[in-house]
Design a protein around this motif. Structure first.
Motif, short mmCIF file in Angstrom:
data_model
loop_
_atom_site.label_atom_id
_atom_site.label_comp_id
_atom_site.label_asym_id
_atom_site.label_seq_id
_atom_site.Cartn_x
_atom_site.Cartn_y
_atom_site.Cartn_z
N LYS A 10 37.09 42.52 44.23
CA LYS A 10 36.08 43.01 44.53
C LYS A 10 35.91 44.12 45.76
N ILE B 41 26.77 34.55 45.56
CA ILE B 41 27.74 34.85 45.03
C ILE B 41 29.10 34.84 45.89
N ASN B 42 28.94 33.97 46.85
CA ASN B 42 30.17 33.50 47.39
C ASN B 42 30.48 31.95 47.38
N GLY B 43 31.03 31.38 46.53
CA GLY B 43 31.16 30.10 46.32
C GLY B 43 31.41 29.09 47.52
N THR B 44 32.29 29.97 48.57
CA THR B 44 32.74 28.91 49.75
C THR B 44 31.45 29.04 50.62
N TYR C 144 39.52 28.20 46.94
CA TYR C 144 38.18 29.13 46.62
C TYR C 144 37.97 30.29 47.67
N ALA C 145 38.44 29.75 48.94
CA ALA C 145 38.27 31.07 50.10
C ALA C 145 39.16 32.09 49.92
N GLU C 146 38.60 33.17 50.47
CA GLU C 146 39.52 34.37 50.60
C GLU C 146 40.68 34.16 51.69
N ASP D 34 34.49 35.19 53.62
CA ASP D 34 33.38 34.35 52.93
C ASP D 34 32.26 34.31 53.94
N ASP E 155 32.47 39.07 51.67
CA ASP E 155 32.91 38.99 50.37
C ASP E 155 31.52 39.26 49.27
N LYS F 62 30.61 42.17 46.35
CA LYS F 62 30.15 41.66 45.09
C LYS F 62 28.70 42.39 44.77
N GLY G 266 31.91 30.27 40.38
CA GLY G 266 32.17 31.66 40.83
C GLY G 266 33.46 31.88 41.54
N ALA G 267 34.41 30.90 41.38
CA ALA G 267 35.82 31.11 41.67
C ALA G 267 36.63 29.95 41.15
N1 HSE Z 1 36.11 33.54 47.95
C1 HSE Z 1 35.43 33.82 46.92
C2 HSE Z 1 34.07 32.82 46.98
C3 HSE Z 1 36.19 33.86 45.61
O1 HSE Z 1 34.27 31.90 47.80
O2 HSE Z 1 33.34 33.07 46.13
C4 HSE Z 1 35.58 34.28 44.51
O3 HSE Z 1 35.55 35.67 44.59
#
Ligand code: HSE
Length: 438
Positions: free
Chosen positions: A106, A159-162, A189-191, A197, A202, A206, A301-302
């Motif tokens: 992204k 749109i950020n799962g974390t 999940y995290a970047e 995040d 992030d 998106k 989402g991740a």
């Molecule tokens: N770090 C992102 C999230 C992973 O937590 O959503 C998916 O893009």
């Protein structure tokens, strides 16, 4: 019947998403071939190290990802290394060598997409990036193709799962922020840099991609207003709940009269909305089209295989149109490159929203009327006002105000005047409120 000629892909990166892509391609090879009309063969993998979760058998592995971009047998390069330096060079190299590109990156698309698409158009190759937004949810395809008849009015997404995982755990289990973040990192999940995040970066990447596809505007990541969740106090989560709201980190893109609002920030949303009940690492994107009305896209989402699901869907799309004339392919950003719009992205000062304000006021007569006067002088109406009991041995009381919709520059002015009052302690907490009414 599948074509006898397989399509050969090179996977760069064998981390969470790369290993998921390899494993799912192998496990579901038959059904994927039946859909694509040809076998999808992993010809080569470029990865700095092996991955114990991903036995690659006799597939050729190179430590040099650029070797994949140079491999003449490879038709589709799948970029899953992340970052924007090597990844940008790799993708441009692959495009120059006439390879199609599938990426989950992204940051790369949001920041360098215009350059990448221009290079790809020149070379007549596809660049597909479904996995870049909302992991496994096919939301790019839905907006780009499924909603092609609509004028998109607005979209709002978790749109950020974390961040969603952290806010959910804070609300449901009263867990401390740092603990939950560690868990999100351990779950993959995290970047790589988790500030991406929790500071909203992030989600901004998106959102920029979604907005381009929804409104036909070029990518302009530097214009997205970005605010993370690090300043959300447990007390605000609790007060929001008492008022019938949930706090979610939302990415909002909205077409208004003067231009386009692009913003990522913590947001109070009514708890009765479906999207307010999207919890944990799940993502959801609510899209309002003029013909369709509101639609909601929900899912993981991740994570390894959900994101791989989107990567492979893109590989299948590219494989199906491999030999098609480029003008018969779906445009990169949904709109034809020569039909992109120059409608401006608005500054946050021009955004219109409702607001939650938390003020720490001296417990004495007249304070609330002064605060109310400041708001009223600026034409800002109060929708709800609650004064809480002072904590034991405290002479300050928390006052919570919900305002009607107003311009950000007016609320900024109100907050500055309120903070300047002697009877107010510390900074005013401000969180935007959106009704998301369809
Ligand atoms: N770090 C992102 C999230 C992973 O937590 O959503 C998916 O893009």
């Amino acid at each position: 019947m599948t074509d006898l000629n397989p399509v050969r892909v090179g996977i760069c990166g064998l981390g969470t998403v790369g290993s998921g892509t390899f494993n799912v391609l192998k496990r579901n090879a038959e059904v994927i071939a039946a859909r694509a009309g040809c076998q999808i063969v992993v010809e080569q993998i470029g990865a700095r190290r092996d991955n114990a979760n991903c036995p690659t058998g006799d597939v050729d592995i190179t430590r040099d990802v650029f070797a994949v971009a140079e491999n003449p047998n490879i038709q589709i390069l799948v970029e899953l290394i992340g970052g924007t330096t090597t990844a940008r060079e790799l993708v441009l190299r692959a495009i120059n060598n006439g390879k199609h590109v599938v990426t989950a990156n992204k940051a790369l698309i949001a920041q360098y997409g215009n350059e990448i698409f221009a290079a790809a158009e020149k070379r007549g190759v596809s660049v597909a990036f479904e996995a870049a937004v909302a992991g496994g949810i096919p939301v790019i395809k839905a907006i780009r193709e499924g909603l092609a008849a609509n004028r998109i009015e607005w979209l709002a997404g978790i749109i950020n799962g974390t961040s969603n995982f952290i806010l959910t755990e804070m609300r449901e289990k009263k867990r401390p922020f740092a603990d939950v973040l560690k868990e999100a990192q351990a779950l993959g999940y995290a970047e790589a840099d988790p500030t991406f995040d929790v500071e909203g970066i992030d989600a901004s990447h998106k959102l920029m991609i979604l907005a381009s596809i929804a409104f036909g505007i070029p990518l302009q990541f530097d214009k997205v207003y970005t605010e993370g969740i690090t300043r959300i106090a447990p007390i605000d989560v609790e007060y929001a709940e008492q008022l019938g709201y949930r706090i979610k980190s939302l990415g909002i893109a909205s077409r208004v009269e003067k231009g386009i609002e692009l913003r990522v920030h913590p947001t109070l949303i009514p708890e009765k909305r479906l999207i307010a009940n999207v919890n944990g690492v799940m993502n959801a994107v609510l899209v309002k089209g003029d013909a369709m009305g509101p639609t909601l896209y929900y899912g993981p989402g991740a994570g390894s295989e959900p994101t791989a699901s989107s990567v492979i869907a893109d590989i299948v799309d590219v494989a199906r149109t491999l030999n098609a004339d480029p003008k018969h392919r779906v445009p990169y950003l949904a709109f034809q490159q020569n039909s992109l719009s120059d409608v401006p992205v608005l500054s946050i000062d021009d955004v219109v929203s409702s607001y939650y304000l938390r003020i720490s006021a001296h417990d004495k007569p007249g304070v609330l009327s002064r605060v109310a006067q400041i708001l009223s002088d600026l034409g800002i109406s109060i929708e709800a006002l609650i004064q809480k009991e002072p904590a034991p041995n405290q002479d300050h009381v928390p006052v919570i105000i919900l305002t009607n919709r107003t311009q950000e520059r007016l609320i900024d002015s109100a907050i500055a005047q309120i903070e300047a009052l002697d009877s107010i302690d510390g900074a005013v907490v401000r969180i935007r409120v959106e009704s998301l009414a369809g």
